[in-house]
Scaffold this motif. Structure first.
Motif: not given
Length: 162
Positions: A85-87, A74-79, A6-17, A98-106
């Protein structure tokens, strides 16, 4: 699925984002790779944008920027997305929701920007004369052929996907 997967998948998605965010940032700041002649960008319409005439490419960029007038927002939203995501990744105990929520919003914000760009692209193509659209189709075909030829060459050389 184990916690490690799950962590590896989340990190992969985060990198793609993150990569998608960099592409979107380059687009918003400089016109990005999809607005440069001879370049192909991700996002579902890179080859289409590449096949546009320079004036149409510039117009598409101008139209896109007019739909999102506050680049700083837009830049603020990305930050904010990155901070969420980092939190979520650093939280102990780890909370997959919480990770899923952060990824879904991004993902939602990115998908909204891509959808806006695609709508503008369709609008621009719809405004073309039949002759302009035919010329555009010919340029697109050449663009796609170059990509296909490159992929085939990479496959033969062992540098591509099998």
């Amino acid at each position: 699925m184990s916690r490690g997967w799950k962590i590896a998948f989340a990190l992969s998605v985060a990198l793609n984002l993150a990569v998608l965010g960099l592409v979107a940032g380059a687009f918003l700041r400089h016109g990005g790779p999809m607005m440069q002649p001879g370049a192909v960008a991700d996002g579902g319409f890179g080859p289409l944008a590449e096949a546009l005439e320079d004036d149409d490419r510039r117009g598409l960029r101008r139209d896109f920027l007019s739909t999102r007038p506050d680049i700083r927002e837009i830049r603020k939203e990305r930050r904010v997305d990155a901070a969420r995501l980092l939190t979520a990744l650093r939280a102990e105990p780890f909370d997959p929701a919480a990770l899923q929520s952060a990824l879904a919003e991004a993902s939602r914000r990115t998908a909204d920007r891509i959808a806006d760009g695609q709508s503008l692209l369709v609008k621009r193509i719809a405004a073309m004369t039949p002759e302009e659209r035919a010329a555009f189709a010919n340029r697109l075909e050449r663009t796609l052929s170059r990509g296909h030829d490159r992929d085939a060459r990479d496959d033969r050389d062992g540098n591509g996907r099998n």
